[in-house]
Design a protein around this motif. Structure first.
Motif, PDB file in Angstrom:
ATOM      1  N   GLY A  71       1.720   3.874  -3.212  1.00  0.00           N
ATOM      2  CA  GLY A  71       1.241   5.257  -3.022  1.00  0.00           C
ATOM      3  C   GLY A  71       2.357   6.259  -3.251  1.00  0.00           C
ATOM      4  O   GLY A  71       2.203   7.217  -4.006  1.00  0.00           O
ATOM      5  N   ILE A  72       3.511   6.004  -2.631  1.00  0.00           N
ATOM      6  CA  ILE A  72       4.602   6.989  -2.728  1.00  0.00           C
ATOM      7  C   ILE A  72       5.134   7.048  -4.167  1.00  0.00           C
ATOM      8  O   ILE A  72       5.468   8.110  -4.674  1.00  0.00           O
ATOM      9  N   HIS A  74      -2.137   0.938  -5.992  1.00  0.00           N
ATOM     10  CA  HIS A  74      -2.327   1.471  -4.633  1.00  0.00           C
ATOM     11  C   HIS A  74      -3.802   1.345  -4.213  1.00  0.00           C
ATOM     12  O   HIS A  74      -4.108   0.840  -3.130  1.00  0.00           O
ATOM     13  N   VAL A  75      -4.693   1.774  -5.111  1.00  0.00           N
ATOM     14  CA  VAL A  75      -6.127   1.739  -4.784  1.00  0.00           C
ATOM     15  C   VAL A  75      -6.597   0.279  -4.660  1.00  0.00           C
ATOM     16  O   VAL A  75      -7.354  -0.065  -3.749  1.00  0.00           O
ATOM     17  N   LEU A  98       0.832  -1.213   0.000  1.00  0.00           N
ATOM     18  CA  LEU A  98       0.000   0.000   0.000  1.00  0.00           C
ATOM     19  C   LEU A  98       0.867   1.262   0.000  1.00  0.00           C
ATOM     20  O   LEU A  98       0.674   2.170  -0.814  1.00  0.00           O
ATOM     21  N   LEU A  99       1.840   1.311   0.900  1.00  0.00           N
ATOM     22  CA  LEU A  99       2.639   2.530   1.047  1.00  0.00           C
ATOM     23  C   LEU A  99       3.597   2.727  -0.132  1.00  0.00           C
ATOM     24  O   LEU A  99       3.762   3.834  -0.632  1.00  0.00           O
ATOM     25  N   HIS A 112      -3.345  14.418   0.497  1.00  0.00           N
ATOM     26  CA  HIS A 112      -3.613  13.050   0.979  1.00  0.00           C
ATOM     27  C   HIS A 112      -2.452  12.576   1.862  1.00  0.00           C
ATOM     28  O   HIS A 112      -2.650  12.043   2.951  1.00  0.00           O
ATOM     29  N   PHE A 113      -1.250  12.837   1.402  1.00  0.00           N
ATOM     30  CA  PHE A 113      -0.045  12.403   2.119  1.00  0.00           C
ATOM     31  C   PHE A 113       0.128  13.222   3.411  1.00  0.00           C
ATOM     32  O   PHE A 113       0.370  12.682   4.493  1.00  0.00           O
ATOM     33  N   SER A 156       3.446   6.450  -6.905  1.00  0.00           N
ATOM     34  CA  SER A 156       2.471   7.158  -7.738  1.00  0.00           C
ATOM     35  C   SER A 156       2.716   8.666  -7.622  1.00  0.00           C
ATOM     36  O   SER A 156       2.767   9.385  -8.628  1.00  0.00           O
ATOM     37  N   LYS A 200      -2.441  12.367   5.984  1.00  0.00           N
ATOM     38  CA  LYS A 200      -2.257  11.022   6.530  1.00  0.00           C
ATOM     39  C   LYS A 200      -1.428  11.061   7.813  1.00  0.00           C
ATOM     40  O   LYS A 200      -1.744  10.400   8.787  1.00  0.00           O
ATOM     41  N   TYR A 203      -5.505  -1.016  -1.398  1.00  0.00           N
ATOM     42  CA  TYR A 203      -6.370  -0.473  -0.323  1.00  0.00           C
ATOM     43  C   TYR A 203      -7.687  -1.263  -0.269  1.00  0.00           C
ATOM     44  O   TYR A 203      -8.128  -1.681   0.803  1.00  0.00           O
ATOM     45  N   PHE A 263      -8.612  12.482   4.506  1.00  0.00           N
ATOM     46  CA  PHE A 263      -7.377  12.010   3.858  1.00  0.00           C
ATOM     47  C   PHE A 263      -7.698  11.028   2.726  1.00  0.00           C
ATOM     48  O   PHE A 263      -7.091  11.057   1.648  1.00  0.00           O
ATOM     49  N   GLY A 269      -7.291  11.425  -1.455  1.00  0.00           N
ATOM     50  CA  GLY A 269      -6.688  10.367  -2.283  1.00  0.00           C
ATOM     51  C   GLY A 269      -7.615   9.980  -3.418  1.00  0.00           C
ATOM     52  O   GLY A 269      -7.189   9.840  -4.566  1.00  0.00           O
ATOM     53  N   MET A 270      -8.908   9.852  -3.094  1.00  0.00           N
ATOM     54  CA  MET A 270      -9.890   9.479  -4.118  1.00  0.00           C
ATOM     55  C   MET A 270      -9.973  10.568  -5.196  1.00  0.00           C
ATOM     56  O   MET A 270     -10.044  10.272  -6.392  1.00  0.00           O
TER      57      MET A 270
HETATM   58  C1  HEM Z   1      -9.028   6.009  -3.875  1.00  0.00           C
HETATM   59  C2  HEM Z   1      -7.867   6.598  -3.743  1.00  0.00           C
HETATM   60  C3  HEM Z   1      -6.904   6.345  -2.609  1.00  0.00           C
HETATM   61  C4  HEM Z   1      -7.066   5.704  -1.412  1.00  0.00           C
HETATM   62  C5  HEM Z   1      -8.337   5.045  -0.885  1.00  0.00           C
HETATM   63  C6  HEM Z   1      -5.813   5.737  -0.713  1.00  0.00           C
HETATM   64  C7  HEM Z   1      -5.593   5.178   0.535  1.00  0.00           C
HETATM   65  C8  HEM Z   1      -4.395   5.199   1.205  1.00  0.00           C
HETATM   66  C9  HEM Z   1      -4.147   4.547   2.460  1.00  0.00           C
HETATM   67  C10 HEM Z   1      -5.158   3.737   3.264  1.00  0.00           C
HETATM   68  C11 HEM Z   1      -2.865   4.795   2.798  1.00  0.00           C
HETATM   69  C12 HEM Z   1      -2.094   4.258   4.012  1.00  0.00           C
HETATM   70  C13 HEM Z   1      -2.250   5.107   5.217  1.00  0.00           C
HETATM   71  C14 HEM Z   1      -1.504   4.517   6.393  1.00  0.00           C
HETATM   72  O1  HEM Z   1      -1.507   3.325   6.570  1.00  0.00           O
HETATM   73  O2  HEM Z   1      -0.904   5.279   7.137  1.00  0.00           O
HETATM   74  C15 HEM Z   1      -2.306   5.648   1.761  1.00  0.00           C
HETATM   75  C16 HEM Z   1      -1.035   6.158   1.761  1.00  0.00           C
HETATM   76  C17 HEM Z   1      -0.511   6.943   0.761  1.00  0.00           C
HETATM   77  N1  HEM Z   1      -1.109   7.259  -0.437  1.00  0.00           N
HETATM   78 FE1  HEM Z   1      -2.998   6.830  -0.965  1.00  0.00          FE
HETATM   79  N2  HEM Z   1      -4.902   6.408  -1.480  1.00  0.00           N
HETATM   80  C18 HEM Z   1      -5.533   6.803  -2.646  1.00  0.00           C
HETATM   81  C19 HEM Z   1      -4.988   7.478  -3.708  1.00  0.00           C
HETATM   82  C20 HEM Z   1      -3.692   7.918  -3.753  1.00  0.00           C
HETATM   83  C21 HEM Z   1      -3.095   8.579  -4.881  1.00  0.00           C
HETATM   84  C22 HEM Z   1      -3.781   8.876  -6.207  1.00  0.00           C
HETATM   85  C23 HEM Z   1      -1.810   8.875  -4.522  1.00  0.00           C
HETATM   86  C24 HEM Z   1      -0.740   9.567  -5.321  1.00  0.00           C
HETATM   87  C25 HEM Z   1      -0.941  10.581  -6.107  1.00  0.00           C
HETATM   88  C26 HEM Z   1      -1.596   8.399  -3.173  1.00  0.00           C
HETATM   89  C27 HEM Z   1      -0.441   8.533  -2.452  1.00  0.00           C
HETATM   90  C28 HEM Z   1      -0.243   8.036  -1.182  1.00  0.00           C
HETATM   91  C29 HEM Z   1       0.971   8.241  -0.418  1.00  0.00           C
HETATM   92  C30 HEM Z   1       2.175   9.040  -0.868  1.00  0.00           C
HETATM   93  C31 HEM Z   1       0.803   7.551   0.784  1.00  0.00           C
HETATM   94  C32 HEM Z   1       1.795   7.465   1.942  1.00  0.00           C
HETATM   95  C33 HEM Z   1       2.914   6.540   1.629  1.00  0.00           C
HETATM   96  C34 HEM Z   1       3.938   6.478   2.753  1.00  0.00           C
HETATM   97  O3  HEM Z   1       3.596   6.732   3.900  1.00  0.00           O
HETATM   98  O4  HEM Z   1       5.094   6.161   2.436  1.00  0.00           O
HETATM   99  N3  HEM Z   1      -2.764   7.799  -2.750  1.00  0.00           N
HETATM  100  N4  HEM Z   1      -3.245   5.845   0.804  1.00  0.00           N
END
Ligand code: HEM
Length: 194
Positions: free
Chosen positions: A42-43, A85-86, A38-39, A157-158, A45, A161, A89, A110, A114-115
């Motif tokens: 996300g990063i 990533h999605v 997941l992480l 979002h980041f 992307s 978080k 999740y 948050f 992201g959504m």
């Molecule tokens: C439906 C869309 C999204 C959902 C439901 C979602 C959900 C999540 C969740 C649950 C986490 C982990 C939080 C945690 O455990 O602390 C997370 C982390 C993260 N997401 Fe998303 N995310 C979405 C879209 C995105 C998109 C489009 C991006 C990038 C442009 C993104 C970038 C990140 C980053 C950078 C992190 C933190 C990574 C880290 O801590 O190293 N997310 N996201």
């Protein structure tokens, strides 16, 4: 050298995924591999999204206009990692319970951010082909300005978080501010010159 740049960039962009698969399969991931997936996705992307936004300023500063040919690939990799990533999740965080996902999107800012970042990437990825660029003409550029909104939502979002505004999220927020600031200054200078 330039001839190989494209395939090299393509393979390099797959390395985070390759490493993730390798780490999970060989037990080199952390005690929580689902969280690693997941992480990491996300990063990466976010990194690819910011890298695609950096192409124009770097081109203007260096005059290296060929860089434009890599922008689409970087943008598509941002989308590719966002899809992973999605999906991770939905699978590992919400166990495919759609009602819970919707409740999460509505309740947690948050997740809403992201959504938003993700949904905005969809039309950008779909219309990234040559056919769509020709079909949409000038409207293509207008549509693709959504990338700024997507990047802002991705950084929010980041930042959201972690709740405390320090560390890595701030680093990405500053990069985004510099990239957007460059565009504003560039436009102001151009309209001043006219
Ligand atoms: C439906 C869309 C999204 C959902 C439901 C979602 C959900 C999540 C969740 C649950 C986490 C982990 C939080 C945690 O455990 O602390 C997370 C982390 C993260 N997401 Fe998303 N995310 C979405 C879209 C995105 C998109 C489009 C991006 C990038 C442009 C993104 C970038 C990140 C980053 C950078 C992190 C933190 C990574 C880290 O801590 O190293 N997310 N996201």
């Amino acid at each position: 050298m330039i001839r190989f740049a494209r395939p090299v960039l393509f393979l390099a962009a797959l390395l985070p995924l390759a490493w993730l698969v390798f780490a999970v399969l060989t037990g080199r991931a952390s005690a929580n591999p689902a969280e690693d997936i997941l992480l990491t996705t996300g990063i990466w992307s976010l990194r690819f999204l910011l890298a695609s936004l950096a192409i124009t300023p770097v081109r203007r500063i260096t005059g290296w206009h060929r860089l434009i040919q890599y922008r689409r690939m970087l943008g598509l990799f941002a989308f590719f990692y966002a899809v992973l990533h999605v999906l991770s999740y939905i699978a590992f965080d919400r166990f495919f319970v759609l009602g819970e996902i919707w409740a999460d999107v509505v309740k947690r800012p948050f997740i809403t951010a992201g959504m938003t970042a993700f949904v905005l990437m969809i039309p950008l990825a779909v219309t990234s082909t040559r056919g769509w660029i020709q079909r949409l003409g000038r409207r293509w550029q207008l549509l693709h300005r959504l990338v700024y909104v997507s990047a802002v939502a991705g950084v929010l979002h980041f930042v959201w978080k972690v709740k405390v505004v320090i560390g890595e999220p701030v680093f990405y927020a500053v990069i985004l501010a510099v990239l957007l600031g460059f565009r504003v200054v560039w436009r102001l200078r151009r309209s001043g010159a006219r």
